[in-house]
Every structure is written in structure tokens, then in C-alpha cells.
Design a protein around this motif. Sequence first.
Motif, short mmCIF file in Angstrom:
data_model
loop_
_atom_site.label_atom_id
_atom_site.label_comp_id
_atom_site.label_asym_id
_atom_site.label_seq_id
_atom_site.Cartn_x
_atom_site.Cartn_y
_atom_site.Cartn_z
N GLY A 1 0.79 -1.22 0.00
CA GLY A 1 0.00 0.00 0.00
C GLY A 1 0.82 1.27 0.00
O GLY A 1 0.29 2.37 0.15
N LEU A 2 2.13 1.16 -0.17
CA LEU A 2 2.96 2.36 -0.22
C LEU A 2 3.36 2.65 -1.67
O LEU A 2 3.46 1.73 -2.48
CB LEU A 2 4.23 2.18 0.61
N ASN A 3 3.58 3.91 -1.99
CA ASN A 3 4.02 4.21 -3.34
C ASN A 3 5.54 4.06 -3.43
O ASN A 3 6.22 3.69 -2.48
CB ASN A 3 3.55 5.61 -3.77
N MET A 4 6.06 4.34 -4.63
CA MET A 4 7.49 4.09 -4.87
C MET A 4 8.39 4.85 -3.91
O MET A 4 9.33 4.30 -3.36
CB MET A 4 7.83 4.49 -6.31
N ILE B 1 -6.78 4.80 -13.22
CA ILE B 1 -6.43 5.91 -12.34
C ILE B 1 -5.27 5.44 -11.48
O ILE B 1 -5.40 4.45 -10.77
CB ILE B 1 -7.62 6.30 -11.45
N VAL B 2 -4.14 6.11 -11.63
CA VAL B 2 -2.99 5.73 -10.81
C VAL B 2 -2.71 6.84 -9.81
O VAL B 2 -3.13 7.99 -9.99
CB VAL B 2 -1.74 5.45 -11.67
N GLY B 3 -2.01 6.50 -8.78
CA GLY B 3 -1.70 7.49 -7.75
C GLY B 3 -1.27 6.77 -6.50
O GLY B 3 -1.55 5.59 -6.34
N SER B 4 -0.60 7.50 -5.63
CA SER B 4 -0.09 6.86 -4.43
C SER B 4 -1.22 6.62 -3.44
O SER B 4 -2.33 7.10 -3.62
CB SER B 4 0.98 7.74 -3.79
N ASN B 5 -0.87 5.88 -2.41
CA ASN B 5 -1.86 5.60 -1.39
C ASN B 5 -2.32 6.89 -0.73
O ASN B 5 -1.53 7.77 -0.48
CB ASN B 5 -1.25 4.67 -0.35
N GLU C 1 -5.34 1.42 -9.79
CA GLU C 1 -4.21 0.55 -9.49
C GLU C 1 -3.06 1.27 -8.82
O GLU C 1 -2.76 2.42 -9.09
CB GLU C 1 -3.68 -0.07 -10.79
N GLN C 2 -2.43 0.51 -7.92
CA GLN C 2 -1.21 0.98 -7.31
C GLN C 2 -0.04 0.68 -8.25
O GLN C 2 0.88 1.46 -8.41
CB GLN C 2 -1.00 0.19 -6.00
N ASN C 3 -0.17 -0.48 -8.89
CA ASN C 3 0.85 -0.96 -9.82
C ASN C 3 0.72 -0.19 -11.13
O ASN C 3 0.15 -0.67 -12.11
CB ASN C 3 0.62 -2.47 -10.02
N ALA C 4 1.27 1.03 -11.14
CA ALA C 4 1.02 1.96 -12.24
C ALA C 4 1.49 1.41 -13.58
O ALA C 4 0.82 1.54 -14.60
CB ALA C 4 1.71 3.28 -11.95
N LYS C 5 2.64 0.78 -13.57
CA LYS C 5 3.22 0.33 -14.83
C LYS C 5 2.33 -0.73 -15.49
O LYS C 5 1.99 -0.63 -16.68
CB LYS C 5 4.61 -0.24 -14.58
N LEU D 1 -3.85 10.71 -10.14
CA LEU D 1 -4.52 11.37 -9.01
C LEU D 1 -3.50 11.56 -7.91
O LEU D 1 -2.82 10.62 -7.50
CB LEU D 1 -5.67 10.48 -8.52
N GLU D 2 -3.36 12.80 -7.46
CA GLU D 2 -2.37 13.09 -6.42
C GLU D 2 -3.04 14.00 -5.41
O GLU D 2 -3.59 15.05 -5.77
CB GLU D 2 -1.15 13.74 -7.08
N THR D 3 -3.04 13.62 -4.14
CA THR D 3 -3.70 14.34 -3.04
C THR D 3 -5.06 14.91 -3.46
O THR D 3 -5.34 16.09 -3.28
CB THR D 3 -2.81 15.49 -2.49
N GLY D 4 -5.88 14.04 -4.02
CA GLY D 4 -7.26 14.42 -4.29
C GLY D 4 -7.49 15.24 -5.55
O GLY D 4 -8.61 15.68 -5.81
N ARG D 5 -6.43 15.48 -6.32
CA ARG D 5 -6.60 16.25 -7.55
C ARG D 5 -6.07 15.46 -8.74
O ARG D 5 -5.12 14.71 -8.60
CB ARG D 5 -5.81 17.57 -7.48
N ILE D 6 -6.71 15.66 -9.90
CA ILE D 6 -6.17 15.07 -11.13
C ILE D 6 -4.99 15.93 -11.57
O ILE D 6 -5.15 17.10 -11.88
CB ILE D 6 -7.24 15.06 -12.25
N MET D 7 -3.78 15.35 -11.54
CA MET D 7 -2.59 16.12 -11.87
C MET D 7 -2.24 16.00 -13.36
O MET D 7 -1.69 16.92 -13.95
CB MET D 7 -1.39 15.64 -11.05
N LEU D 8 -2.54 14.86 -13.92
CA LEU D 8 -2.15 14.59 -15.31
C LEU D 8 -3.21 13.71 -15.93
O LEU D 8 -3.85 12.91 -15.24
CB LEU D 8 -0.83 13.81 -15.33
#
Lengths: 296, 254, 359, 247
Positions: free
Chosen positions: B181-184, D32-36, D194-198, D210-217
Motif C-alpha cells: 500500500g505504499l508508493n514508490m 487511475i494511478v496514484g499513491s496511497n 491501481e497501485q501498480n502503475a506500470k 490522481l495526487e492528493t485528491g486532484r487530477i494532476m495529469l
Amino acid sequence: MNIELFFQYLVAGLTYGTIYAIVAIGFNIIYNTTGIINFAQGEFVMLGGMIAVTMNKFMPLPSAILAAVTLTMILGALIEIVFIRWLVKPSVLRMIIITIGLSIVIREGALHIWGESVRALPYFTGTEVSSIAIGGVFISPQVLWVIGVSSIAVVALNLFFNYTLPGRQMRACSANRDAARLCGISAKNMVTLSFVLSAGIGALAGCVVSPITYVQYDSGTGLAIKGFTVAILGGLGNSMAAVAAGMMLGILESFSIWVMPTAYKDVISIAILLLILFVRPSGLFGNKEAFSLKEF
Amino acid sequence: MALLEVKDLSRAFGGLQAVNKVSFSVKKDTIKALIGPNGAGKTTLFNLVSGMLPPDSGSIIFNGEPVHGFPPYRTASKGIARTFQHVKLFPRMTALENVMIGRHTHSKAEFIPCMLSLPWTWREEKQIRVKSLEIMGFLGISAFAGNEAASLAYGQQRIVELARALACEPALLLLDEPAAGLNMRETAEIARLITKIKEMGVTVLIVEHDMSLVMDISDEIIVLSYGEKIADDVPLAIQRNSEVIRIYLGEEDA
Amino acid sequence: MNFHKYLPIAALISAVIAIQLLTYFTGSAYMLTQLTMSAYYSLVIIGLCILMGYAGQISLGHAGFFAIGGYISAFLTTCNLLPYRSHSLVSLFSKAGLLNMSEDLYGGQALHFHPWAACVMAVLFTIIAAYCIGGPVLKLKGHYLAMATLGFGIIVYRIVLGTSFFGAADGLSDVPSFVIFPGLEVSGKSSVRIQNYYIASGLVIAGVIILLNLINSRIGRALRAIHGAEDAAGAMGVNTAKYKLHTFVLSAVFASIAGVLLTHYNGGIGPSEASVMKSVRYVAIVAIGGMANLWGALLMGFLLNFLSLRGYFGSFDDAVFGSILIIIMLFAPEGLLHKNSFRGIKKIFSHTTKEEGQA
Amino acid sequence: MLKIKNLESGYGKLKVLKRVSMHVNPGEIVTIVGSNGAGKTTLLHSIAGLLKARSGEIIFDGQDILRLTTEKIVFMGCSLVPEGRQVFSTMSVKENLLLGAYVQYRKKQKERVRADLERIYDLFPILRERERQLAGTLSGGEQQMLAIGRALMAGPKLIMMDEPSMGLAPLIVKDIFHIILKLRNEGNTVLLVEQNAKAALSIADRGYVLETGRIMLQGSAEDLLSNKDVQRAYLGRDIDSEVELKL
């Protein structure tokens, strides 16, 4: 030991066992859909009996029973809608306390409406003294009513849960509420339905047993404890096992009178409850694996 | 010398043999990783070592002393600390209080002295606080010592959990999927911290799915499949092991 | 050492004195009787608060421990051992100084246990019972724990109700006053009303200090950890079973001591003290106070018991407690005295659906 | 098919999504990718109605579904495969699948259910083998397949998946992604978180970051895969690692 007396005790045990089993099934229905033990389950039984007795003054017995069951079902629905429905993910402790509160309020309400007097419905067929002799054992026809009605109810419920869509939906809600909603099932309606069903079956039990056990404003609590004991004994949520467990407890209690003063009769069943909780909380017939899959 | 020596450990659930006669050892001051497909029995093995589950058979020797069948609090007091796959902090307590629980095995005030608030219990309490803050400083999380654990971001909760385990001053640290659950970026940070912890003289046993993390930091890797050990070697050898590739890593062009 | 830690205690002591002075100047000293009784009940409640609020273990059987204390003490101080005087056990007790001779109503002689001896034996028995019950019971969780403790409570109730030497439905009466030391006695005589108010309040204050110390210590932290995530607490080296059991026993002792003293104060005890409704009432008060809030439990314990004992709830006494339970759990599960207590009420009027975490 | 405008959502005081806008066209895989903690699950829960959004618009199939209940949204043809494989563990595999088809029963299309069941069994042969087994006794990968199968039984127009690879071994993750591709090729529309962006970007048509609640790209999957920022933030370590997830 006299063989006739033995059978007399056995029949008494079976009768009480059936009643306990029915109360236990009421517990199981709500537990299965919500994961809640409804501590007010005994009050549904009491209300069924009380309302039927009152209604019987104005209408014939069958319609009085029907009215009692219907009214209790409505009350069950109301309780769910007013007190349970809008709570989002309440903790177990919170639900225990709310249902205990409800049982107290219903009981006190009954006390203020009906007073402390003990009531009973008339025997469905025959009278207190009429009996059917089966092989030298005398059985009151009401006993047959209790066993008959209960058996039909158990079989019907079992078919309902395993082979009908609403039954499966209710089981799905018990397994995983959010996932059930994602299947398009209205979890909230299922919970209401479970309260209605269990109030109905409780009230029905209250009606059929009231000629034998009588009914009073506080007779729910005792039955609830017995019912819960049976539900645990059989494995919480497992209604068929509850029937077997009910019979066991009923017979055990009935024969315990031989060795212990009657005042301690209830102590027996509670001691069994504690014992089973300590030794095997998944119940006598409970599947340990399925038990470990359940969440608390 | 091996710090942890596991021999013929088995555990079944119902008919399912979750862990089947697994033996391995963990050398002092190394990082050993435990990998395998889901349901291979990694978490069960972890629970057996940390005492959350009793084994059906087999032995676990820690520091030359058998610890199998011990309840978790006793394995903890022997010096085995762990983290959980899904972070298990005490949600209503502050981050600092969470870490202070980690000092439990290194303090001894019981009911009666605490109820009477004897002076030595104050001193002990002060030591617990100082040591906990020190560990939080080491992991760089002093800034939110006073925040309620439940209010922290997931990545921060992971590190608080790590701090709590370190506060036990364990000889062996068990990490259950620390990067889940953590990012890179956060994964890289965790990898850095784990290596740092090893340098402090703590032996680490880690379960992890993130292969790059595992290959990077571990000294040895065990591969489990269907409850059985199929390989136990250094990372490079594991990557070339045909059996492991077939079962777990997957062929390049399947 | 920080001074502000003792400020609330000082405030509590002042409040106790202020209440007594108030009743004195308003000529309502008769209310001290109910206040004293409330204080004893509060002792049960703060004990239960530690168990429920901090260690997170529900008990629906605490009236059972209260009754064990009360009944044993009452039985030992009222049963006449004179006919068994020559029995070796009785003479052993006598030599140990555990017995004292008194005159009964008709001028006859009676040989009883000294209240001190009875009290110690009652508390010891409670400890044994709590260990025996708590060991297996506390392995259970949720509904199972609630039902098991409820079952324990019912067993105690049924036994006192069905046993003739406990007076069955009538209970035990004519319990003598408890002379703690000459000049200080626990009894319901109006001449010692003020004295008794201070004995009870002093006991509550001592109890609060002990429990506050516990809460603010390593043990208190471990208990909250058990409440938060039991398996994680175990993995951190907290012996969860032992801590839960000790807390259970501790709170049982609080209940038992309250039972002993209130029985001496009232001069008797009846089976209703052991009833399920009493246990539920204790739980209700702890819940209203806010579970993990010792001060809240204490305040509510004093207040609600006082109102109830003064008869403000009339024949709706039980119904009032039932309703309070429901309302609190629906709208303010954190208790009335919690800073967020009104969030629950607001919730009905707004659309937010996020709920508090699992307790 | 799905169009979201300025969606704001969160839990209690915490606002997780801030003015999120995006869309999904019929027949494509959007990821939709992005960190936890970026708000990916919150977004899916808001669409599915498990979480009531504060403001904004969610147009599905031409209708605003922002205030509808989960049940109605599923009924309209928008299904979610929840994170963490939430199967009915105490029921059999078949019962799980039949419950997924509840919407079909309500639409009075009982006859479709049998054919759908066959289709799912063809897609996941392992589920046919385990038909009578309790779902809770399945392995993680099998449970994930069951969860996907159950969602498909509703015959959805749009299927949303929340972290289907979470906690699964690489080999099984590969299977799951193959199945998602297959679903798209059969004409389904998929919204994949997905967390597994690749891995996610390698099968998707388009993607959002998606980054901190916003669409960044946002952009096509290839563009995002070759974007320097995305590489650094989400793909970085994967690129030079020796064990890659190849599809």
C-alpha cells in the motif's frame, strides 16, 4: 424410576425445548443479517402472547393470533427503522447496549399497559384437563400444537434461507454488507426484513406457548436467556442445530428437577451456557472453520 | 551463529496444510526475506514465529532457547517484535503513546505500584518517554508524536508501527509486507530504514511482495509454495532458480 | 511533580464538603442518606468504568459481585454461631478473634462474625470468584462476553433468590453496624449521618485517586492498547489475558466493597441488588459518563443514583434507565460529557455519513 | 459513458477529493494511478454510491447518479469490484455468482443468468471446479476472480475495479490483467484503479494521475508511460529492476 413418569418428563422437556429452539431461531435470523444479537428478542415473544390475549377478548382465537403476530412484526419493523437503520457501522458494544435498552423499555411499557398479572390464551383445542393418551403417556393437545407449529415454522424458514432469492440476499448481507450492496441488494431492507421475520416468529411462539407457560410482562427475559443458550449451543446462526440444541436443553432441564430444587432450574441452563461458551463457543454442532471465517 | 532456528514447523487449518515441515535459520545481523505466492503460508509462518499461533509440530529455537507454543507476549519479551500486514496501531492513542507501548517489555511497574503511584514508577515512566522519543527521532517522526494515530496518513502509520516494534529493542524484527500500500517513494524510504535498522544490530525477517525491495535489501531469501519451502538462498541464486521462476516470478514471455 | 494533576482531586474534595455544608444550611440533611448510598454505588461505577472504558471489556454481571460482597458480609454478621459453639471450627474462629458476642432483640445471646472479619472474607471470596469467572469469561469477545457475564449475574441472582439461608425473596436484614474503629461506624442511624457521608465520600475519593494513578501509568496505557488492538498489544509484550483478568478482579473488588458497606449502612440486603436490571443500570451510567471517562462516570454515578434514590423517576425508574441507554448510544456513544457529544445529534440534520470507529 | 465534473468528496471533516473531473468512453480501459491516500478508492466509492459525495456531478449513461443509492447505481449498470476481494465467505462460489445476478432477476431476465454463469465459468475455469466450495476457503487469486465474476453477473455497462492486484503474487496478477484485457476485447468498459502503475498503464487506453485528491495529469496510456514525472514518481524503481511484470 417409573417409565410413565419418565416419558412425561421427556414430553415436557421436548415441549420446552421446542419453545427455546424457536426463540433461538429468532436470534439467529437477526444475527445472520446484521451480526447483532438482539437482546430484545424475548420481548417479541412476550408481546405476541400479551397482544393475543388482549385481542382474544374482541375476536376469535385464530384472528387474535394473526393480529398479535402482525402487530409484533410491525413493531419489529418500527424498532429497526427508528433505532437501527440509520446507524452506520455501529460497534458491537453499542448494539448490545441499544438492544438491552430496548428490551427494558418494551418490558416497562408492557408493565404499564398490562400490569403485573399473569395471563394465558385458552387451549387451542380441548382444555387444560383434556389429554391424548399415547402408549400410556398423557399429552396435552397444546403440546402437539407447539411442536407442530414450531416444526412448520422451522422448515419454512430453512427453505426460505437456502432456496429463495430474498433468503440468499439476507445471507449475503450477513456475510458482507458492502459487497451485498454492490450486487444491488438493499442491505437496509434486508435488515428490516430480518427484524420483521424474527419478531413474527417470536410472536407466533409467544402465542402457541402461552396456554402452557402463561405470559407476564417480564416473561421475555427468561426465555431470551434460554433461547440464547440454545443458539450458542447449536452454533450461532445455525437454525437447524438450534432445534437439536433446544431439545437437549429442554430435556436436560426437565430431568434436572429430579436432582435439584426447582428454584435452581434456571441455574442449570445458564451454567450450561457458560460451560459451552468457555469450552466450545462455536457451538456443539458448529463448524470451527466456518466459525473462524466469521467476523465479530 | 543462527539467531533463529526453525525446524520441521507444521500447521494446518482444517484440512489445509498451511505450513508443512518448514525448516530454515536466520543468521544474526542479516536481513532474510520470505516470498511466495499468495496462500503459500507466509503469514501463517510469521504468526507461528511470533507466537500468534501455536504450531502443530516442529520447533522454533530463538537465541538457543525453544520458543514454540509461547503466547505472543512471551516471545515479545524474549526479543521478537513484529509489524502487521494491515497496520495495527492503537487508533485512539497518540503516536508517542503507541511507541511507548513498545517499551512494555522493558519496564516492570505492575498494578499495585501503579495504583499507589510509587516514586520509582514515575522515574520508569520518564525513561519510557525519553527512550520512545529517541526512537521516533531516529526514524524521523518526532514531528507528529502528539497526533492521534488514527489521524495519521497511511505511510506515517507504517513508520509509527515500525517505531513501536523498535521500541521493544528486539533482537529479531519481523516485518509483514512493510511496503504494502505504499508508493514508490515511500517504499524506497522504508527500504532505507530497514537497512539502517539492520546496521543498528537488529536481525530482520521480512515478508514482502515487492520484488525489487526484496532483491535490494535482503541477504538471503526463502521461497514458500503451498506451505513448503522450495528454495533458500542468496537473492541472485533465487532469481536464477528455475523452480522459483516457474511458480512465482513468472516466465518472461508466458 | 506537577501540581495540576492533583487539582481535580482537590476540586472533588471541596465539592464533597460543599454539598455537606449546603445540606446543613438548607436543613436538608436527610438527603445525606441518599447521597451516601449514591457514593457507594459510584464506587461500583468507577470500578466498572476501568473495566469497560479502559480495558474495553463489558460486564453485565457487576451486580453479582456487589451482591456477593453484601450477602456474605450480611450472612456472616447475622448468622448465630452460638449453637455450634463447641464445633472445632467455630472455636478456632473464636480464638482468632473473628467473632463477637452481641444481644439480639429478645435479650438472648448471639455469636456473630465481627464485621471486619466478615468484610475481609467477603472481599476475599469475591476475589476468588472473580478470578474463577474472569479467567474463562474474558477469553470471549463481543456478544459472547456480554452474555457470559450476564449469565454469571443471573446465576448469582437465582442463587440468592432460591436459597433459604440467604432469606430467599426477603433478603437478609438486621445487619449490625460496622464499627471501623471505636467512634467511627458505618450504619444508617441518623446520629452518624454526616460521619457516614464522609466515610462513603472518602472511600470514593480514595478509589478515584487509585484509579487515576492506574490510568496514567504503564498499566493504564497497556489497557487502552488492549482496547485498541488486542493482538497488537500482545505482540508488543503485553500479557493481555493477565491484564484483563486483573482489571476484572479489581473492578469486582470495588463492587464488593461497595456491597459490604452499603449492606451495613442499610442494615440489610435484598435479592434486587443482584438483579440484571442493577447490572444494566451500572453499565448505563458508565456509558452516559462516556466509557473511558472516569470523571464522567463518577459524576453521573452520583447524580443518577441520587435522583433515582430520591424517587424522581417514580414508577418509571427502570424505563428511565432503559431510555437513557438507548438515547445515549444512539446520539452520543462517546458519552454526555465528551467534547463531541453533540456531533451525533447534528448528524441527523446533516448528510454526513462517516461514523466513529469501532469501539 | 461516465462523466464526472468537479466532484468533491470525503469522510467527515476530511475532504479527500477536490474538484475532480474525468470521463470514461464506452469500450475503453481507463486507469487511475496514484499513491496511497491520493483518493483513488474514495473516487470509486463515490461513484458507486457507497460514499455520498459533497458536490459535483456524476453522469452515468446520461443520468446524474450523485444522490442515488448503491443499489440503484448497480441496477443502472455500474458495478464495482471492491478492494480486498470482498466475497461472501460463508456462501458457496455458485451462490456468490447467483447473488451477483440479483439485478438480472429484478429486471425479470432470469433466462440470461444461466448463460452468464456459463460465460463466467468459461472465463474462470477454476471457479467451475470450485462451484460448491465456500468462498472463504478460496485462495487470494481465486477470490479476486470470484469477485470479478460476481460483478460481471450483473451484466454491467461499466465495471470498476479497485486494486485488483493488491496482495497477489506476480504470477496471479498477470492472470488478472490478462482477464481485464480480455474483457475489454469483448466490448466491456473498465475503470481500473491501481497501485501498480506500470502494469495498469500497459493495458489501459487512457489514464489519469490522481495526487492528493486532484487530477494532476491525464492522457493516453503511452503518453503517461513515457512522461518523465510519472516515471520518476510511480514507475521509477520498476524500470531498472531485474524482475519486471511483462504482459
